[in-house]
Motif scaffolding. Structure first.
Motif, PDB file in Angstrom:
ATOM      1  N   LEU A 188       0.847  -1.199   0.000  1.00 21.23           N
ATOM      2  CA  LEU A 188       0.000   0.000   0.000  1.00 21.23           C
ATOM      3  C   LEU A 188       0.878   1.244   0.000  1.00 21.23           C
ATOM      4  CD1 LEU A 188      -2.939   1.059   0.204  1.00 21.23           C
ATOM      5  CD2 LEU A 188      -2.612   1.122   2.687  1.00 21.23           C
ATOM      6  N   TYR A 189       0.614   2.118  -0.943  1.00 19.38           N
ATOM      7  CA  TYR A 189       1.349   3.383  -0.988  1.00 19.38           C
ATOM      8  C   TYR A 189       0.702   4.348   0.012  1.00 19.38           C
ATOM      9  CZ  TYR A 189       2.834   7.934  -2.760  1.00 19.38           C
ATOM     10  OH  TYR A 189       3.327   9.206  -2.870  1.00 19.38           O
ATOM     11  N   MET A 190       1.506   4.824   0.963  1.00 19.55           N
ATOM     12  CA  MET A 190       0.982   5.693   2.014  1.00 19.55           C
ATOM     13  C   MET A 190       1.710   7.041   1.989  1.00 19.55           C
ATOM     14  SD  MET A 190       0.413   3.154   5.276  1.00 19.55           S
ATOM     15  CE  MET A 190       2.107   3.320   5.805  1.00 19.55           C
ATOM     16  N   LYS A 191       0.942   8.090   2.295  1.00 16.78           N
ATOM     17  CA  LYS A 191       1.520   9.420   2.449  1.00 16.78           C
ATOM     18  C   LYS A 191       0.541  10.290   3.242  1.00 16.78           C
ATOM     19  CE  LYS A 191      -0.320  11.438  -1.820  1.00 16.78           C
ATOM     20  NZ  LYS A 191       0.020  12.160  -3.063  1.00 16.78           N
ATOM     21  N   ARG A 192       1.020  11.404   3.715  1.00 13.64           N
ATOM     22  CA  ARG A 192       0.171  12.333   4.455  1.00 13.64           C
ATOM     23  C   ARG A 192      -0.815  12.987   3.488  1.00 13.64           C
ATOM     24  NH1 ARG A 192       0.200  17.788   5.570  1.00 13.64           N
ATOM     25  NH2 ARG A 192      -0.652  18.395   7.618  1.00 13.64           N
ATOM     26  N   VAL A 193      -2.068  12.998   3.894  1.00 18.84           N
ATOM     27  CA  VAL A 193      -3.111  13.604   3.075  1.00 18.84           C
ATOM     28  C   VAL A 193      -3.651  14.827   3.789  1.00 18.84           C
ATOM     29  CG1 VAL A 193      -5.346  13.268   1.943  1.00 18.84           C
ATOM     30  CG2 VAL A 193      -3.719  11.365   2.125  1.00 18.84           C
ATOM     31  N   SER A 194      -3.556  15.962   3.122  1.00 20.33           N
ATOM     32  CA  SER A 194      -4.017  17.216   3.717  1.00 20.33           C
ATOM     33  C   SER A 194      -5.522  17.157   3.963  1.00 20.33           C
ATOM     34  CB  SER A 194      -3.683  18.387   2.784  1.00 20.33           C
ATOM     35  OG  SER A 194      -4.180  19.598   3.319  1.00 20.33           O
ATOM     36  N   GLY A 195      -5.903  17.519   5.150  1.00 21.90           N
ATOM     37  CA  GLY A 195      -7.317  17.532   5.491  1.00 21.90           C
ATOM     38  C   GLY A 195      -7.786  16.273   6.175  1.00 21.90           C
ATOM     39  N   ILE A 196      -6.972  15.203   6.161  1.00 18.02           N
ATOM     40  CA  ILE A 196      -7.333  13.958   6.838  1.00 18.02           C
ATOM     41  C   ILE A 196      -6.395  13.816   8.029  1.00 18.02           C
ATOM     42  CG2 ILE A 196      -7.587  11.451   6.644  1.00 18.02           C
ATOM     43  CD1 ILE A 196      -8.109  11.763   3.716  1.00 18.02           C
ATOM     44  N   THR A 197      -6.911  14.132   9.191  1.00 20.07           N
ATOM     45  CA  THR A 197      -6.062  14.169  10.379  1.00 20.07           C
ATOM     46  C   THR A 197      -5.525  12.795  10.757  1.00 20.07           C
ATOM     47  OG1 THR A 197      -8.038  13.928  11.779  1.00 20.07           O
ATOM     48  CG2 THR A 197      -7.286  16.174  11.287  1.00 20.07           C
ATOM     49  N   GLU A 198      -6.249  11.733  10.331  1.00 23.05           N
ATOM     50  CA  GLU A 198      -5.800  10.387  10.698  1.00 23.05           C
ATOM     51  C   GLU A 198      -4.452  10.031  10.076  1.00 23.05           C
ATOM     52  OE1 GLU A 198      -8.763  11.175   9.730  1.00 23.05           O
ATOM     53  OE2 GLU A 198     -10.260  10.332  11.087  1.00 23.05           O
ATOM     54  N   THR A 199      -4.076  10.764   9.002  1.00 24.97           N
ATOM     55  CA  THR A 199      -2.801  10.450   8.351  1.00 24.97           C
ATOM     56  C   THR A 199      -1.625  11.067   9.099  1.00 24.97           C
ATOM     57  OG1 THR A 199      -2.986  12.382   6.898  1.00 24.97           O
ATOM     58  CG2 THR A 199      -3.886  10.288   6.093  1.00 24.97           C
TER      59      THR A 199
END
Length: 493
Positions: free
Chosen positions: A377-388
């Motif tokens: 799974l490719y993961m990165k910080r997503v703006s607006g999704i605090t869970e990331t």
């Protein structure tokens, strides 16, 4: 796989060999017995003709052995073709194709995340492998329909049965893996794998090989498609090779193993690595080339599978509802080494993580299979999704599978008898016939020469050529006759 005609042929060969051996024995014993009978019964038997008869028999034996060197392989190849064609009349081979009797196992390994909170703070993921969780896999084809153009359609259903004795855990185990929807973590139970039960791989239409054995098992269409629409180039969208279970016979080391994988959404191709044996049966081992999952920069033909990341990753988001999922070899084996720097706890080796298929080259039948693939799974910080959180950009390994199976038991014994022992017997017998025929010719020729020479000596003896006493007596008689004639003539005078 049965080879009835080959067995019959070998039977005749054995009978012929025994006959020839019996004849060779008579070649040695016969003259002595005949001489004894001649003396006892005063019967005149022409040994020269007997020797000539054995010479003719030897020539015929050599001829038969020579013919067998050409005919034998043809018989074997003919039987291979007849038993490879997908035909309901071939009861054994068709049944094996329809309901694969070889036990297949799906071994599942999870990458349990050890530091989920630290990952959200931007630290490197640390994982430990959990497993295997082993499932026995049953493969059965259904909705089988033969078509007039030499193809057959079917759906293949897969059913999985958990094997606790072969597993290192149970289905109630809990593992922590990234959540594809929310990302931080997901405590997943392994029993979710049973959702695959009774699933099928789509509608395959493949060639039966009836018109051309070189096309047997090759995919004609999948779900009615002759090409895919997932990828960016026509080459990458091609449906090549077989359905991944069997291949056409008469393979060489230059042959490759192309097949279409619905799970990978693409065609793949394995290459020859080395020769080998499995319980006396010759095989070719095929493995995945390093270019299989290479990116477009390292291997231009793969540009159509992009957008790409590092080599060793296949982006399958286009056929997985745009989910950021990548396929690779387990533990990023044969991938860009930089991937190992982003995740702690991985240790790739070829023996444990490389995939291979061992093929019997004469028939195209796999003898030993181990297909290993990993989901990432490719993961990165997503703006607006605090869970990331502050998560770092990373390709995160989640789970890897190994599908394995090998031929054993009565099937392997039958395979070994018909495709190893019988051809070997035929090969040895053909050279045995040639050798026996040549020996018979040489011995019979020597006997013939000896008989002829003895007859010549006997003739010379009867004419006195080789008997000095007889010659002297004859000459003395002539001298006495001439002397008497001279005495009479003198008395008359």
């Amino acid at each position: 796989m049965t080879i009835g005609k080959a067995k019959v042929a070998v039977g005749f060969i054995v009978v012929g060999a025994l006959t020839a051996v019996f004849g060779a024995v008579l070649l040695f014993v016969g003259p002595a017995v005949m001489n004894d009978q001649v003396i006892k019964q005063a019967m005149a038997i022409d040994k020269s003709k007997v020797a000539v008869g054995f010479i003719v028999a030897g020539v015929l034996t050599v001829f038969f052995g020579t013919v067998l060197t050409f005919v034998g392989p043809i018989i074997i190849d003919d039987q291979v073709v007849k038993n490879t064609v997908i035909d309901p009349n071939n009861e054994i081979s068709y049944t094996m194709w329809k309901d694969v009797p070889v036990p297949f196992y799906m071994s599942v390994y999870f990458f349990n995340v050890l530091n989920p909170k630290e990952i959200l703070d931007g630290e490197k993921p640390m994982v430990e492998q959990k497993g295997p969780y082993v499932y026995r896999k049953r493969i059965q084809k259904d909705n089988i329909t033969f078509h007039a153009n030499g193809t057959v359609s079917y759906r293949e259903y897969r059913t999985y049965f958990f094997e606790p004795s072969m597993s290192s855990g149970n289905e109630s185990d809990v593992v922590t893996i990234p959540n594809m929807l929310v990302l931080p973590q997901d405590s997943a139970k392994t029993h979710r794998l049973q959702e695959f039960n009774s699933s099928n791989t789509g509608l395959f239409t493949i060639n039966t090989g009836k018109d051309d054995i070189r096309k047997v098992h090759k995919v004609d269409s999948w779900n009615g498609l002759t090409e895919l629409n997932y990828w960016r180039t026509p080459q990458c969208n091609m449906i090549n090779g077989t359905a991944g279970q069997m291949w056409p016979p008469f393979m060489t080391r230059e042959s490759t193993l192309p097949f279409y994988s619905p799970d990978a959404c693409r065609s793949m191709e394995l290459v020859y690595q080395r020769d080998g044996q499995m319980k006396g049966i010759p095989l070719y081992r095929y493995v995945a080339p390093k270019t299989l999952f290479a990116n477009g920069t390292d291997y231009a033909p793969n540009e159509g599978f992009c957008p790409c990341r590092q080599s060793g990753l296949l982006n399958v988001s286009s056929c997985r509802h745009n989910s950021p999922v990548f396929i690779s070899h387990p533990h990023f084996f044969n991938a860009d080494p930089v991937l190992l720097d982003y995740v702690l706890g991985l240790n790739p080796t070829e023996d444990e993580h490389g995939l291979f298929i061992d093929i019997h080259p004469l028939t195209g039948v796999p003898l030993n299979v181990s297909i290993r693939l990993q989901l990432n799974l490719y993961m990165k910080r997503v703006s607006g999704i605090t869970e990331t959180g502050k998560i770092s950009e990373v390709v995160m390994p989640m789970i890897w599978f190994e599908e394995s199976g090998y031929i054993d038991g009565p099937i392997l014994t039958n395979f070994h008898t018909n495709l190893v022992i019988l051809p070997s017997v035929m090969e040895y017998m053909q050279y045995g016939f040639i050798t026996l025929g040549l020996v018979t010719i040489v011995i019979a020729a020597l006997v013939h020469h000896k008989v002829k020479r003895s007859r010549t000596n006997l003739t010379m003896t009867s004419t006195g050529v080789d008997n000095p006493a007889a010659s002297f007596t004859e000459n003395g008689a002539h001298y006495q006759e001439r002397k008497e004639k001279c005495t009479i003539n003198n008395s008359e005078k």
